[in-house]
Structures are given as structure tokens and as C-alpha cells.
Design a protein around this motif. Structure first.
Motif, PDB file in Angstrom:
ATOM      1  N   ASN A 174      41.026  36.353  -6.162  1.00 49.04           N
ATOM      2  CA  ASN A 174      40.481  35.005  -6.162  1.00 49.04           C
ATOM      3  C   ASN A 174      39.724  34.700  -7.253  1.00 49.04           C
ATOM      4  OD1 ASN A 174      41.605  33.939  -3.822  1.00 49.04           O
ATOM      5  ND2 ASN A 174      39.772  34.795  -2.402  1.00 49.04           N
ATOM      6  N   ALA A 175      38.726  35.730  -7.703  1.00 49.45           N
ATOM      7  CA  ALA A 175      38.011  35.566  -8.991  1.00 49.45           C
ATOM      8  C   ALA A 175      38.945  35.351 -10.160  1.00 49.45           C
ATOM      9  CB  ALA A 175      37.217  37.011  -9.239  1.00 49.45           C
ATOM     10  N   GLY A 207      33.100  27.365  -8.716  1.00 47.84           N
ATOM     11  CA  GLY A 207      32.194  27.501  -7.481  1.00 47.84           C
ATOM     12  C   GLY A 207      32.774  27.248  -6.109  1.00 47.84           C
ATOM     13  N   ALA A 221      42.183  28.722   5.551  1.00 46.82           N
ATOM     14  CA  ALA A 221      41.081  27.932   4.753  1.00 46.82           C
ATOM     15  C   ALA A 221      40.999  27.759   3.299  1.00 46.82           C
ATOM     16  CB  ALA A 221      39.650  28.443   5.471  1.00 46.82           C
ATOM     17  N   GLY A 235      45.131  31.196   2.249  1.00 43.80           N
ATOM     18  CA  GLY A 235      43.913  30.924   2.918  1.00 43.80           C
ATOM     19  C   GLY A 235      43.489  31.712   3.994  1.00 43.80           C
ATOM     20  N   GLY A 237      43.214  35.233   3.271  1.00 41.00           N
ATOM     21  CA  GLY A 237      42.558  36.393   2.612  1.00 41.00           C
ATOM     22  C   GLY A 237      41.064  36.569   2.711  1.00 41.00           C
ATOM     23  N   PHE A 264      31.078  37.065  -4.920  1.00 41.87           N
ATOM     24  CA  PHE A 264      31.489  37.830  -3.562  1.00 41.87           C
ATOM     25  C   PHE A 264      30.709  39.263  -3.409  1.00 41.87           C
ATOM     26  CE2 PHE A 264      34.128  34.065  -2.955  1.00 41.87           C
ATOM     27  CZ  PHE A 264      34.057  33.984  -1.729  1.00 41.87           C
TER      28      PHE A 264
HETATM   29  P1  ADP Z   1      43.613  32.105  -0.841  1.00 41.32           P
HETATM   30  O1  ADP Z   1      44.891  33.223  -0.429  1.00 41.32           O
HETATM   31  O2  ADP Z   1      44.026  30.705  -0.828  1.00 41.32           O
HETATM   32  O3  ADP Z   1      43.178  32.476  -2.042  1.00 41.32           O
HETATM   33  P2  ADP Z   1      41.249  33.204   0.526  1.00 41.32           P
HETATM   34  O4  ADP Z   1      40.831  33.074   2.100  1.00 41.32           O
HETATM   35  O5  ADP Z   1      41.243  34.163  -0.283  1.00 41.32           O
HETATM   36  O6  ADP Z   1      42.696  32.273   0.551  1.00 41.32           O
HETATM   37  O7  ADP Z   1      40.414  31.789  -0.196  1.00 41.32           O
HETATM   38  C1  ADP Z   1      40.171  30.649   0.693  1.00 41.32           C
HETATM   39  C2  ADP Z   1      39.883  29.447  -0.417  1.00 41.32           C
HETATM   40  O8  ADP Z   1      38.338  29.939  -0.805  1.00 41.32           O
HETATM   41  C3  ADP Z   1      40.628  29.542  -1.815  1.00 41.32           C
HETATM   42  O9  ADP Z   1      41.595  28.830  -1.292  1.00 41.32           O
HETATM   43  C4  ADP Z   1      39.592  28.792  -2.663  1.00 41.32           C
HETATM   44  O10 ADP Z   1      39.469  27.335  -2.307  1.00 41.32           O
HETATM   45  C5  ADP Z   1      38.169  29.336  -1.921  1.00 41.32           C
HETATM   46  N1  ADP Z   1      37.850  30.578  -2.828  1.00 41.32           N
HETATM   47  C6  ADP Z   1      37.936  31.717  -2.771  1.00 41.32           C
HETATM   48  N2  ADP Z   1      37.404  32.536  -3.877  1.00 41.32           N
HETATM   49  C7  ADP Z   1      36.935  31.758  -4.516  1.00 41.32           C
HETATM   50  C8  ADP Z   1      36.362  31.791  -5.690  1.00 41.32           C
HETATM   51  N3  ADP Z   1      35.886  32.916  -6.337  1.00 41.32           N
HETATM   52  N4  ADP Z   1      35.863  30.793  -6.482  1.00 41.32           N
HETATM   53  C9  ADP Z   1      36.010  29.450  -5.983  1.00 41.32           C
HETATM   54  N5  ADP Z   1      36.753  29.430  -4.721  1.00 41.32           N
HETATM   55  C10 ADP Z   1      37.209  30.227  -4.177  1.00 41.32           C
END
Ligand code: ADP
Length: 277
Positions: A174-175, A207, A221, A235, A237, A264
Motif C-alpha cells: 500500500n505504501a 494521505g 473498502a 480493499g 488487505g 501505519f
Molecule cells: P487494497 O487491496 O485496495 O490496497 P487495503 O484494504 O489494503 O486494500 O486498502 C484499502 C484502501 O485504503 C486503499 O484502496 C486505499 O484507498 C486506502 N489506503 C490504504 N493504505 C493507504 C496509504 N498508505 N495511503 C493512502 N491510502 C491508503
């Protein structure tokens, strides 16, 4: 949940709740009995569906992915560029589909309380360093570099290595996904005042929008649905990550500022032996 027997002798599942009421020196018990045959039937159907998804979707997918990987290795640099690009596209999409199927299966396993954890005492700094090193090639695709900033060493935590790996990889990807090209992600390990270990993953991306924050650990989500197409992801993870870390008696949190970035944080208890020492 207990078993009941009908007048005709047939056995059926039922929900039984008993409560005790004290009236003076008298005790009264009340019991509520609910036939849950229908709910159980639905649960069985759901379990069967999940098992079908598991076998009918995951097995062929793994085989397609394996074949594509082999084909790519065989054709290598000699293949004309267009053919290689097509193979790469098919391979990447297979991986994406596999991840989604695995995430759905994990989510169901957690919900059913069937996720198994092989807990063992592990040195967390080395483990995190190894995972980060392995994930660097993923971050390279986004032009992002990982930077380790550990202020402690030799910290032992009781966890399941594979599941911890899954949780950390999710935060690292994600990062990387949400960083600008050329960006840096800092991975820190430190101790807090309660002598728990704190693992942080800080990016300098966009952010998390205020309106999305309450939903971030929910299922499916995503702040921006189009991000799925652009960056990949389901969404699921963070939902899975939180459940995994909680299974190690830890917690997951984040701090974020729009336009500045997000950090995080995993907080995990240090193993008993080290705490005593
Ligand atoms: P995904 O598989 O879509 O990454 P996650 O549950 O890991 O699913 O993350 C959900 C949502 O949270 C992402 O789609 C994004 O909108 C937001 N998100 C997660 N980590 C970050 C981050 N480091 N910076 C900005 N938004 C984030």
C-alpha cells in the motif's frame, strides 16, 4: 448451540439461551430455544460455495500462472517484444486474480474462526528486514525505495511468520502504491513506554481522505474505486491485516494527513521471556 430432538425422534440444531433470575431466596431459570436448521443449511451452502471457489478457481489459476511463468522464462529476451508484453500482461492479471481469490478465502476463514496460526518466538528486526528486502522489487515498479530505520535490535515476538509476512507485505505494498514516483517509505522499529514493539511504515503519499477513515478496515473498502484498476487491490488487505495482528495480541493503527502522507503502525507485545529479562 446444542442439538434438539423432535417428537418424531429427528435431531435438529438449536440455539439455547438460559438465564438465571434471583427473586429473594428463589432462583428462576428462563430458557429460550430457537430452531436454527435454516441458518445451518445456509452456512453449509456457503461453506460448499467457498470450497468450490477454492478448487474450481484457485487450482486452474495456479496452473495457468505457472505455465505463463514458464513460457515467459522460455521465450525470454529472444521473443519479440510484443509477445513478451502480452505474456507479462496475462501473468500479472493471473497474479491479481489469485490474490483476490486468496484474500476472499482468508477473509472467510477468519470469519469462520478457522484461520490457523503457527505461533513461534521470532526475532522481529531480522524478519522485518528480510520481508522489506523481498518487497523492494515490487516497490521498484512504482519507483519507490524502502528505508529501514530501526532504533532497537534483537526483539522477540510470538507470532506466525507467514501470516505476519502477509500483514506487513500488505502495508508495504500500500505504501509503495500510494507513493509518488521517486518517493521514499520509511520502515521503523522501536519500543513504546509499555515495552511493546512498534513497527511503523511511513509514506509521503496523498494521505487518507477524512470521509474514508471510518471505513478503512472494512471489507472491500477503497477510498477510490478506480484505484483498483490503476494500482490493483481488492480493499480486503487492511481488513485481513488487522485480524492477523490481533491474533498475535497486537493492534493496528494509522496517522494520516491529506497531501502529506500516512504512517501505519503495528504494536505487538514482546514475548514473555524477553519481557521478564
Ligand atoms: P487494497 O487491496 O485496495 O490496497 P487495503 O484494504 O489494503 O486494500 O486498502 C484499502 C484502501 O485504503 C486503499 O484502496 C486505499 O484507498 C486506502 N489506503 C490504504 N493504505 C493507504 C496509504 N498508505 N495511503 C493512502 N491510502 C491508503
Amino acid at each position: 448451540e446444542v442439538e434438539g430432538r423432535r417428537k418424531d425422534g429427528s435431531i435438529f440444531p438449536l440455539d439455547l439461551s438460559v438465564s438465571e433470575v434471583n427473586i429473594g431466596d428463589r432462583k428462576i431459570y428462563s430458557g429460550i430455544v430457537r430452531d436454527i436448521s435454516e441458518r445451518k443449511q445456509m452456512e453449509t451452502m456457503k461453506d460448499e460455495f467457498i470450497s468450490t471457489v477454492n478448487h474450481e478457481l484457485r487450482t486452474p489459476l495456479t496452473s495457468i500462472q505457472g505455465s505463463l511463468g514458464l513460457l515467459m522464462a522460455m521465450t525470454g529476451q529472444h521473443a519479440e517484444e510484443k509477445r513478451h508484453k502480452l505474456l507479462q500482461l496475462a501473468y500479472d492479471n493471473c497474479q491479481r486474480l489469485s490474490r483476490l481469490v486468496n484474500d476472499i478465502l482468508d477473509m472467510e476463514k477468519i470469519a469462520a474462526g478457522k484461520m490457523e496460526y503457527q505461533l513461534e518466538v521470532v526475532e522481529i528486526c531480522q524478519l522485518v528486514a528480510d520481508i522489506v528486502e523481498r518487497q523492494q522489487s515490487f516497490a521498484d515498479k512504482f519507483g519507490v525505495s524502502f528505508d529501514l530505520q530501526f532504533s532497537v535490535s534483537a526483539v522477540h515476538v510470538n507470532l506466525d511468520q507467514d501470516r505476519f509476512d502477509q500483514a506487513l507485505v500488505n502495508l508495504l505494498s500500500n505504501a509503495a502504491k500510494f507513493s509518488d514516483n521517486g518517493g521514499k517509505v520509511e520502515i521503523g522499529i522501536a519500543m513504546n513506554a509499555a515495552s511493546d514493539v512498534v513497527i511503523s511504515i511511513r509514506d509521503h503519499g496523498p494521505g487518507i481522505p477524512e470521509a474514508f477513515r471510518s471505513k478503512i478496515f472494512g471489507k472491500f473498502a477503497q477510498a477510490d474505486g478506480s484505484a483498483t484498476r490503476l494500482k490493483g487491490g481488492s480493499g480486503l488487505g487492511l481488513n485481513i491485516t488487522k485480524k492477523i495482528i490481533e491474533a498475535f495480541h497486537g493492534s493496528v493503527d494509522y496517522e494520516t494527513e491529506e497531501g502529506k502522507g500516512t504512517v501505519f503502525i503495528f504494536v505487538l507485545p514482546v514475548c514473555q521471556a524477553q519481557r521478564r529479562a
